[in-house]
Design an enzyme around this catalytic site. Structure first.
Site, PDB file in Angstrom:
ATOM      1  N   ASP A 291       0.856  -1.188   0.000  1.00 31.93           N
ATOM      2  CA  ASP A 291       0.000   0.000   0.000  1.00 31.93           C
ATOM      3  C   ASP A 291       0.892   1.238   0.000  1.00 31.93           C
ATOM      4  O   ASP A 291       1.567   1.527   0.985  1.00 31.93           O
ATOM      5  CB  ASP A 291      -0.896  -0.039   1.240  1.00 31.93           C
ATOM      6  CG  ASP A 291      -1.901   1.102   1.285  1.00 31.93           C
ATOM      7  OD1 ASP A 291      -1.763   2.056   0.498  1.00 31.93           O
ATOM      8  OD2 ASP A 291      -2.827   1.040   2.124  1.00 31.93           O
ATOM      9  N   GLY A 295      -1.493  10.720  -1.494  1.00 30.90           N
ATOM     10  CA  GLY A 295      -0.500  11.693  -1.933  1.00 30.90           C
ATOM     11  C   GLY A 295      -0.554  12.040  -3.394  1.00 30.90           C
ATOM     12  O   GLY A 295       0.053  13.026  -3.820  1.00 30.90           O
ATOM     13  N   LEU A 296      -1.251  11.224  -4.206  1.00 34.38           N
ATOM     14  CA  LEU A 296      -1.373  11.541  -5.625  1.00 34.38           C
ATOM     15  C   LEU A 296      -2.020  12.922  -5.765  1.00 34.38           C
ATOM     16  O   LEU A 296      -3.166  13.122  -5.377  1.00 34.38           O
ATOM     17  CB  LEU A 296      -2.206  10.474  -6.327  1.00 34.38           C
ATOM     18  CG  LEU A 296      -2.563  10.707  -7.794  1.00 34.38           C
ATOM     19  CD1 LEU A 296      -1.316  10.915  -8.641  1.00 34.38           C
ATOM     20  CD2 LEU A 296      -3.378   9.534  -8.320  1.00 34.38           C
ATOM     21  N   GLY A 297      -1.254  13.866  -6.283  1.00 40.10           N
ATOM     22  CA  GLY A 297      -1.696  15.258  -6.262  1.00 40.10           C
ATOM     23  C   GLY A 297      -2.497  15.652  -7.487  1.00 40.10           C
ATOM     24  O   GLY A 297      -2.604  14.911  -8.471  1.00 40.10           O
ATOM     25  N   ILE A 298      -3.057  16.856  -7.414  1.00 35.53           N
ATOM     26  CA  ILE A 298      -3.740  17.440  -8.569  1.00 35.53           C
ATOM     27  C   ILE A 298      -3.147  18.822  -8.837  1.00 35.53           C
ATOM     28  O   ILE A 298      -2.548  19.449  -7.962  1.00 35.53           O
ATOM     29  CB  ILE A 298      -5.264  17.541  -8.350  1.00 35.53           C
ATOM     30  CG1 ILE A 298      -5.597  18.470  -7.183  1.00 35.53           C
ATOM     31  CG2 ILE A 298      -5.879  16.176  -8.144  1.00 35.53           C
ATOM     32  CD1 ILE A 298      -7.055  18.836  -7.133  1.00 35.53           C
ATOM     33  N   TYR A 300      -3.763  22.277  -9.150  1.00 34.14           N
ATOM     34  CA  TYR A 300      -4.743  23.325  -8.860  1.00 34.14           C
ATOM     35  C   TYR A 300      -4.565  24.552  -9.748  1.00 34.14           C
ATOM     36  O   TYR A 300      -5.540  25.207 -10.116  1.00 34.14           O
ATOM     37  CB  TYR A 300      -4.634  23.763  -7.392  1.00 34.14           C
ATOM     38  CG  TYR A 300      -5.167  22.773  -6.393  1.00 34.14           C
ATOM     39  CD1 TYR A 300      -6.531  22.689  -6.120  1.00 34.14           C
ATOM     40  CD2 TYR A 300      -4.304  21.922  -5.715  1.00 34.14           C
ATOM     41  CE1 TYR A 300      -7.017  21.783  -5.197  1.00 34.14           C
ATOM     42  CE2 TYR A 300      -4.784  21.008  -4.785  1.00 34.14           C
ATOM     43  CZ  TYR A 300      -6.137  20.946  -4.533  1.00 34.14           C
ATOM     44  OH  TYR A 300      -6.618  20.037  -3.608  1.00 34.14           O
ATOM     45  N   CYS A 514     -18.424  37.604  10.435  1.00 40.35           N
ATOM     46  CA  CYS A 514     -17.899  38.811  11.087  1.00 40.35           C
ATOM     47  C   CYS A 514     -16.446  38.569  11.495  1.00 40.35           C
ATOM     48  O   CYS A 514     -16.075  38.707  12.673  1.00 40.35           O
ATOM     49  CB  CYS A 514     -18.741  39.170  12.304  1.00 40.35           C
ATOM     50  SG  CYS A 514     -20.443  39.546  11.902  1.00 40.35           S
TER      51      CYS A 514
END
EC number: 4.1.1.19
Length: 647
Positions: A291, A295-298, A300, A514
Site C-alpha cells: 500500500d 498523496g497523488l496530487g492534482i 490546482y 464577522c
C-alpha cells in the site's frame, strides 16, 4: 522605448477568458467556456457532450435551491475513478507486471454518504475498496462495502473494540486489514485475537527515511505521527510470530503525505518500501499487498510545476513509477510481485464538485470627481490641478513613468495636508471627503494610463491593489472552503458566466462572517499567486455568480459553524445519454434551527422567550399585538430557512 498607453482590448473573446482564468490548464477537460460565455460541464472530459452550467443552475433555482449551492457531478467522479484504474492498467501492461492494482478511497477525504456510495457503486468492476481512519469511518465502510473482494484498510488510532470489530467483519466475509501504526497495536491485536479465537488480516505501516515534498512533507520520516521504525517493525514481527499470527501479516503500508508535488520523491520512497517488503517475506511473513498510501496530487493552478498548488507529473507518470519501481525491487529479490494499493482521495474527488455562490454587493474607494465650488480649501484645489495634469500626460517613453510617479506623490502630499487641516479644525468633513475622492480619482486615472508588460515602480504597481473592489460573497469561507483560511490553499475561482465580455475590475471576495479572515484573496496565476482576480462590473439588478472549483476533497467535512453559517444546499447530478440530466440527490443545507440545536439552543425555548418579551412590551404600550404577531411569524419562518442570505 515606446510604451502602450492603453489597456483596452479591441475585442474580447471566450479564448481570452479561458487564458485569463487558466481553465484549460486545470480543468482536465471537464470544464470549458461555451459560445454564450458560460461555463460548460463536460462529464467525460470531452467537449463532445457538454452541458451549460448556467442553464442547469436556472432550472435548479426553479426547484427552490438557493445559493450558495454545491453541485456534485457524479459522472466526473466516476471518470476520475476510471482514469486512475486505466493508468495503472496501462502501466501493468507496459511493464509486464505480474500482479494487479486494487485501489481504496480514504473516507476522511469526503465522508458524505452519497459520495461514498457512488464511489463503491462505480468502482465495483474493479473491487474498489475503502480506507477508514477512525471507528465511525470503520462503521461507514462496514455498512457500505459488501464486495467480498474489496479491501478495507483500517488505519488510524485503535482500541480493542476497533480491532474486534475488524476481526468479526472478516468472519462476515469482508476483507479488513488492520494496519499496525503504533507499537501498542501489536498487543491489542494479539489480545483481541485470543479473546475471539480468530484473527484479522494484518498490515504494518513503515516510517520511511526517504524525504517527501510539499505542505505535508512531515508525514514521512522519524518524526512522523504514524508508522513503525525499523527496530519497531522487527519487534512486531517477533511478537506476531510468538503469538502464531505472523501468517496473517499480508500488507506493508507507507504514506508520503497529501498532495505530493514532486515526482522525484516518490521513487526513493518506493525503492525503500520495496526493500522492506522483501525483507518481511524473508522474515516469514506471507505478505501479498503493498500500500503506497495517498498523496497523488492534482494541478490546482495548471502550471505543471513542483509548486505547492501544482504537480510536476501526470497520473500516468505516477502509475508508471509505482509499477516499475516495485517490479524492479521484487524481481531483484526473486519474490512474487504484490498487489499494489493506493489510497488516492484528492485525485479522485477534487474535480467533481463546484461551489457556486452569488455576489450580494460591492465596495470600493470613492473615486468619482466631486462638484467644484469657489470656496474650496487649498489642498482640494491642488488635488484638482494634479488630476488635470495627470490627464494631460503623454506616455511616449518608459522614462515618462517618472512623471506619473511624481504626480502620485503630489496627490498623497495634498491629501495629507487636507487631513492635517481637518484634525486642526480648519476644514470641515465635506472638504475632507472631497480631498479623499480626488486623491483616488488621481489614482484611478494613473492606473488607466499604466502600460502593460514593463517593470513598474513599486508605488505605482500597488495602486491597482488600492483601487480593488471588494465583492461581498454569499458564503462562509470557514464552512465551505476552510483550507483557504487554514493553510492558504488556493483553488481555481472564476465567474461562471459573462465570459465573452472583458472583466475590467480587479477584486477579491469578503464572506458573510464577522471575521476579517473571512475572505478569498489568493488566486491562481499559472504557478504564481495573485491577490486580485479580474471580475466584471457588479449590477445590483443582475445576477453575478462565481464558481470555486476543485474543492471536492476535504472542504466539506472540515468546515465549521463560524458565525453559525451551516452547510449549503447540495445536489448530485447525473447526465443522460439523450443530453438531459437527472437530479439524483438533493441534500438541503442546514436551517437556522439545525445549527442552533447543534449548539444546544432550543428553538422552541427561543420562541417562548421572545413571546414573553412581546407580551410585556404589549402591556407596556410599546408594541402592538399585530406587530408582535408579525415578529413571531418572521422568527418562526427564519428558523426554517437557510443560514445564508436569501435573494
Amino acid at each position: 522605448m515606446a510604451v502602450k498607453i492603453t489597456n483596452q482590448s479591441l475585442s474580447w473573446t471566450i479564448q481570452n477568458s479561458s487564458e485569463l482564468y487558466g481553465i484549460d490548464r486545470w480543468g482536465k477537460g471537464y470544464f470549458t467556456i461555451n459560445e454564450k460565455g458560460n461555463i460548460s460541464i463536460c462529464p467525460n472530459g470531452s467537449n463532445n457532450k457538454s452541458h451549460d452550467l448556467m442553464e442547469l443552475l436556472d432550472e435548479l433555482e426553479s426547484r427552490k435551491l438557493k445559493f450558495p449551492l454545491l453541485i456534485r457531478f457524479d459522472d466526473i467522479l466516476e471518470d476520475c475513478l476510471k482514469n486512475l484504474h486505466k493508468a495503472f492498467e496501462k502501466a501493468i501492461n507496459d511493464y509486464q507486471y505480474q500482479g494487479k492494482y486494487q485501489g481504496v478511497f480514504p473516507i476522511k477525504c469526503n465522508q458524505q454518504r452519497h459520495v461514498v456510495e457512488e464511489l463503491i457503486t462505480c468502482g465495483s468492476k474493479w473491487n474498489f475498496g475503502l480506507e477508514a481512519g477512525s471507528k465511525p469511518e470503520l462503521l461507514i465502510a462496514l455498512s457500505i462495502l459488501e464486495d467480498p473482494k474489496a479491501l478495507l484498510i483500517c488505519n488510524g488510532y485503535k482500541d480493542q473494540r476497533y480491532i474486534e470489530t475488524a476481526i468479526l467483519a472478516r468472519q462476515l466475509g469482508r476483507q479488513p486489514i488492520v494496519v499496525i501504526e503504533q507499537a501498542n497495536d501489536v498487543e491489542l491485536i494479539i489480545k483481541s485475537s485470543n479473546l475471539l479465537g480468530a484473527s484479522p488480516l494484518i498490515g504494518i505501516r513503515a516510517k520511511l527515511s526517504s524525504q517527501s515534498s510539499g505542505r505535508w512533507s512531515s508525514s514521512i520520516g522519524d518524526k512522523s505521527k504514524f508508522g513503525l521504525s525499523i527496530p519497531e517493525i522487527l519487534k512486531a514481527i517477533k511478537r506476531l510470530k510468538e503469538a502464531n499470527l505472523l501468517n496473517e501479516l499480508k500488507l506493508l503500508h507507507f504514506h508520503l503525505g497529501s498532495q505530493i508535488n514532486d515526482i522525484g520523491v516518490l521513487k526513493d520512497a518506493l525503492q525503500e518500501a520495496g526493500q522492506i517488503y522483501a525483507e518481511l517475506i524473508n522474515l516469514g511473513a506471507p505478505m501479498g499487498y503493498l500500500d503506497v498510501g495517498g498523496g497523488l496530487g492534482i494541478d490546482y493552478d495548471g502550471s505543471q510545476t513542483a509548486s505547492i498548488a501544482s504537480t510536476n507529473y501526470s497520473l500516468q507518470n505516477y502509475a508508471n513509477d509505482v509499477v516499475a519501481t516495485i517490479k524492479e525491487c521484487c524481481e531483484s529479490k526473486k519474490i512474487p510481485l504484490p498487489t499494489l494499493i493506493t489510497e488516492s482521495g484528492r485525485a479522485i474527488a477534487s474535480h467533481f464538485s463546484i461551489l457556486i455562490f452569488n455576489i450580494l454587493g460591492k465596495n470600493s474607494l470613492p473615486s468619482d470627481i466631486p462638484k467644484e465650488n469657489e470656496k474650496e480649501c487649498l489642498s482640494v484645489r491642488n488635488l484638482r490641478e494634479t488630476l488635470v495634469h495627470i490627464n494631460s500626460l503623454e506616455l511616449k517613453q518608459e522614462k515618462d513613468l517618472a512623471k506619473l510617479q511624481e504626480a502620485w506623490n503630489d496627490s498623497l502630499k495634498f491629501k495629507a495636508d487636507a487631513l492635517a487641516a481637518f484634525r486642526l479644525g480648519y476644514i470641515d468633513l465635506v472638504e475632507r471627503a472631497k480631498a479623499e475622492q480626488l486623491t483616488w480619482a488621481c489614482a484611478k486615472t494613473i492606473v488607466n494610463q499604466l502600460p502593460k508588460n514593463i517593470l513598474l515602480p513599486k508605488e505605482l504597481k500597488k495602486l491597482s491593489e488600492s483601487l480593488a473592489v471588494t465583492y461581498y460573497a454569499n458564503l462562509s469561507v470557514f464552512r465551505s472552503a476552510p483550507d483557504t483560511w487554514a493553510i492558504d490553499q488556493v483553488f481555481p475561482i472564476m465567474p461562471i458566466h459573462r465570459l465573452s465580455k472583458e472583466p475590467k475590475k480587479l477584486g477579491h471576495f469578503a464572506d458573510l462572517t464577522c471575521d476579517s479572515d473571512g475572505k478569498l484573496d489568493q488566486f491562481i496565476d499559472n504557478g504564481k499567486i495573485k491577490n486580485l482576480l479580474p471580475l466584471h462590473e457588479f449590477n445590483q439588478n443582475e445576477k453575478y455568480l462565481i464558481g470555486l472549483f476543485l474543492g471536492g476533497a476535504y472542504q466539506e467535512v472540515m468546515g465549521n459553524l463560524h458565525n453559525l453559517f451551516g452547510s449549503t444546499n447540495a445536489v448530485h447530478i447525473r447526465f443522460t445519454e439523450n443530453g438531459n440530466y437527472k437530479v439524483e440527490h438533493v441534500i438541503r443545507g442546514n436551517t437556522k434551527s439545525n445549527v442552533l440545536e447543534y449548539l444546544e439552543h432550543d428553538p422552541e425555548i427561543l420562541l417562548e422567550r421572545l413571546r414573553k418579551s412581546s407580551e410585556l412590551a404589549i402591556q407596556g404600550g410599546h408594541l402592538k399585538i399585530h406587530d408582535a404577531q408579525k415578529l413571531i411569524e418572521h422568527v418562526e419562518a427564519s428558523l426554517r430557512q437557510s443560514t445564508y442570505l436569501q435573494s
